[in-house]
Design an enzyme around this catalytic site. Structure first.
Site, PDB file in Angstrom:
ATOM      1  N   ARG A 106     -39.677  54.232 -33.342  1.00 14.38           N
ATOM      2  CA  ARG A 106     -40.763  53.281 -33.067  1.00 14.38           C
ATOM      3  C   ARG A 106     -41.682  53.764 -31.952  1.00 14.38           C
ATOM      4  O   ARG A 106     -42.873  53.468 -31.933  1.00 14.38           O
ATOM      5  CB  ARG A 106     -40.174  51.940 -32.634  1.00 14.38           C
ATOM      6  CG  ARG A 106     -39.451  51.178 -33.672  1.00 14.38           C
ATOM      7  CD  ARG A 106     -39.032  49.851 -33.110  1.00 14.38           C
ATOM      8  NE  ARG A 106     -40.120  49.245 -32.365  1.00 14.38           N
ATOM      9  CZ  ARG A 106     -41.136  48.575 -32.895  1.00 14.38           C
ATOM     10  NH1 ARG A 106     -41.159  48.366 -34.182  1.00 14.38           N
ATOM     11  NH2 ARG A 106     -42.106  48.111 -32.143  1.00 14.38           N
ATOM     12  N   ARG A 148     -29.791  59.392 -30.841  1.00 18.01           N
ATOM     13  CA  ARG A 148     -31.212  59.224 -30.509  1.00 18.01           C
ATOM     14  C   ARG A 148     -31.432  59.228 -29.009  1.00 18.01           C
ATOM     15  O   ARG A 148     -32.531  59.567 -28.554  1.00 18.01           O
ATOM     16  CB  ARG A 148     -31.722  57.879 -31.065  1.00 18.01           C
ATOM     17  CG  ARG A 148     -31.999  57.867 -32.543  1.00 18.01           C
ATOM     18  CD  ARG A 148     -32.685  56.580 -32.930  1.00 18.01           C
ATOM     19  NE  ARG A 148     -33.624  56.212 -31.882  1.00 18.01           N
ATOM     20  CZ  ARG A 148     -33.817  54.969 -31.432  1.00 18.01           C
ATOM     21  NH1 ARG A 148     -33.171  53.967 -31.961  1.00 18.01           N
ATOM     22  NH2 ARG A 148     -34.695  54.741 -30.479  1.00 18.01           N
ATOM     23  N   LYS A 151     -34.837  59.360 -21.510  1.00 14.37           N
ATOM     24  CA  LYS A 151     -35.536  59.389 -22.811  1.00 14.37           C
ATOM     25  C   LYS A 151     -36.823  58.560 -22.743  1.00 14.37           C
ATOM     26  O   LYS A 151     -37.873  58.992 -23.202  1.00 14.37           O
ATOM     27  CB  LYS A 151     -34.603  58.838 -23.894  1.00 14.37           C
ATOM     28  CG  LYS A 151     -35.291  58.499 -25.191  1.00 14.37           C
ATOM     29  CD  LYS A 151     -34.353  57.886 -26.209  1.00 14.37           C
ATOM     30  CE  LYS A 151     -34.213  56.389 -26.137  1.00 14.37           C
ATOM     31  NZ  LYS A 151     -35.365  55.617 -26.629  1.00 14.37           N
ATOM     32  N   PRO A 170     -43.295  43.580 -32.929  1.00 12.38           N
ATOM     33  CA  PRO A 170     -44.692  43.853 -33.313  1.00 12.38           C
ATOM     34  C   PRO A 170     -45.403  44.749 -32.289  1.00 12.38           C
ATOM     35  O   PRO A 170     -44.881  44.977 -31.205  1.00 12.38           O
ATOM     36  CB  PRO A 170     -45.319  42.455 -33.336  1.00 12.38           C
ATOM     37  CG  PRO A 170     -44.485  41.641 -32.417  1.00 12.38           C
ATOM     38  CD  PRO A 170     -43.086  42.215 -32.443  1.00 12.38           C
TER      39      PRO A 170
END
Ligand code: UD1
Length: 426
Positions: A95, A402, A22, A125
């Protein structure tokens, strides 16, 4: 929301084939935005994050065609990029959508990408991605939850960049951005994960000039344009590692095919230290069998080639069955022990001190209802359930969907008693 029902206590036996990675497939798909020509990708795993990435590329007007079975092949053609934008609706579910920022800036000179925000395992972040793009001349503002970036004159400029901290997707994003920038870019303190190297291989096939693959310094000569290419992504080392532990924890005998043992060195060494019997059969096959009692061993997560943070939850499940105290130290993400409290609800004896979990073993685990909190935590809970007495219900398994292709089918074929309980449709 779907759940898994697992009845533990069966030794897993047989052969399992590992799917494509992935974390290689995601940047490879994003890289297709760098050219107007067709990029054909093989061995793309059938997992939800890749579907999200194809929706994202389609939103930007790229054509994405997918063939099915056994693993997907994707053909991506980004003739024009009419919407250089990654909307919140897609970014919030994945993300890694941030991986489109570098290619969009490189090809279109402009991008609007939703800020990913935090997630269960920490703040995560993207400041390092943005600082590097600014060093390449981008003007960046963040407002209304979006990153808005523009390259003056429409093209990024090569730069000498040192990442303050090692970042995998940050390295990939800036590497992709640099392939079409004006002049030379030198990237220092890069991530050396095999997925970064796989991306370098694809970009080179697309005509990019990159030196230093596999090292922490990459030197890129920007090109005016890149061409189409065909590439097969590497096997998923985290899926392979998860099956290795499935074999070990159930005292089974598994042959794991289509993997790359060389990408699993730190994990294999640690499993051998714990007492797991491992035979590297050839350069794509590993056999795991477990005849002896397991012994505790400490582990600390590190950047590649160190022990992967994405294997920490699965390792923690394993050492609940090992004799002694194992200290599991997490150095990559600040909040990656959510699975520990669920393991404790199953009977594990774990003490948490900041970034360190002390796992006292062996403990008998017993089935109960537990919650998956993120992708790899879910894998840790599945492994624990495979040895727990009685029935475990794992809720919120959309996390595992996922990143693990056909996990229920693959484990069932090895003898596990596992089923997916579909949520009633409303
Ligand atoms: C990638 C992997 C993920 C894996 C992780 C670490 C993908 C799609 N995901 O995530 O599975 O767990 O590497 O191996 O490949 N950081 C900053 N500022 C930044 C970027 C990162 O402070 O701009 C920090 C992060 O919060 C974290 C550390 O750096 O503490 C490493 O994160 P990073 O390597 O960027 O993880 P991802 O690329 O998001």
């Amino acid at each position: 929301m779907d759940k898994f029902r697992i009845r533990g206590g069966r030794a897993l036996r047989g052969t399992v084939a590992i799917s494509g990675a992935k974390n290689s497939a995601l940047p490879a798909m994003a890289a297709a935005l760098l050219t107007a020509e067709k990029v054909t990708l093989h061995n793309i795993p059938k997992v939800r994050d890749l579907i999200t990435m194809s929706k994202l590329l389609a939103f930007m007007d790229a054509k994405v065609s997918v063939t099915e079975i056994p693993s997907s092949d994707y053909v991506i053609e980004a003739l024009t990029l009419n919407h250089a934008e990654a909307p919140y609706e897609l970014v919030k579910t994945m993300r890694a959508s941030i991986l489109t920022l570098g290619p969009l800036m490189a090809r279109a000179g402009i991008a609007r990408v939703s800020l990913p925000g935090g997630c269960a395992i920490g703040a995560r972040p993207v400041d390092l991605h943005l600082t590097a793009l600014e060093q390449m001349g981008a003007k960046i503002t963040t407002s209304h939850g979006y990153i808005e970036a523009k390259a003056p004159g429409g093209r990024l400029k090569g730069a000498h960049i040192r990442f303050e901290k090692i970042t995998v997707t940050g390295t990939e994003n800036i590497l992709m951005a640099a392939t079409l920038a004006e002049g030379e870019t030198i990237l220092e303190n890069c991530a050396r994960e095999p997925e970064v190297t796989d991306l370098v291989h694809l970009l080179k096939k697309m005509g990019a000039s990159i030196e230093g693959e596999g090292t922490s310094t990459l030197r890129i000569q920007g090109a005016d344009k890149l061409r189409g290419a065909e590439h097969s992504v590497i096997p998923d080392r985290i899926e392979a590692g998860t099956f290795l532990i499935a074999g070990a924890i159930t005292q089974g005998d598994l042959t794991i095919m289509h993997c790359q043992p060389k990408h699993l060195c730190s994990l294999l060494a640690k499993l051998k230290q714990v007492g797991v019997q491992i035979d590297v059969v050839d350069d794509s096959t590993i056999r795991v069998h477990n005849g002896v009692d397991l012994t505790a061993a400490d582990v600390t997560t590190e950047e590649y080639p160190g022990f992967p943070t994405d294997m920490q939850a699965q390792y923690m499940a394993l050492v609940t069955q090992a004799q002694g105290v194992s200290a599991v130290t997490e150095t990559i993400f600040e909040n990656r022990f959510l699975h520990a409290s669920e393991l404790m609800r199953m009977g594990a004896n774990i003490g948490i001190e900041d970034h360190r979990a002390l796992v006292h073993g062996p403990t008998k685990l017993s089935g109960t209802t537990v919650q998956a909190s993120d992708l790899r935590a879910s894998a840790g809970l599945v492994l624990a359930a495979l040895v727990a007495q009685g029935e475990t219900i794992i809720e919120r398994v959309y996390h595992i969907d996922r990143g693990y292709q056909d996990i229920v089918e693959k484990l069932s074929a090895l003898g596990a008693d596992i089923e997916r309980v579909h949520a009633p449709s409303v």
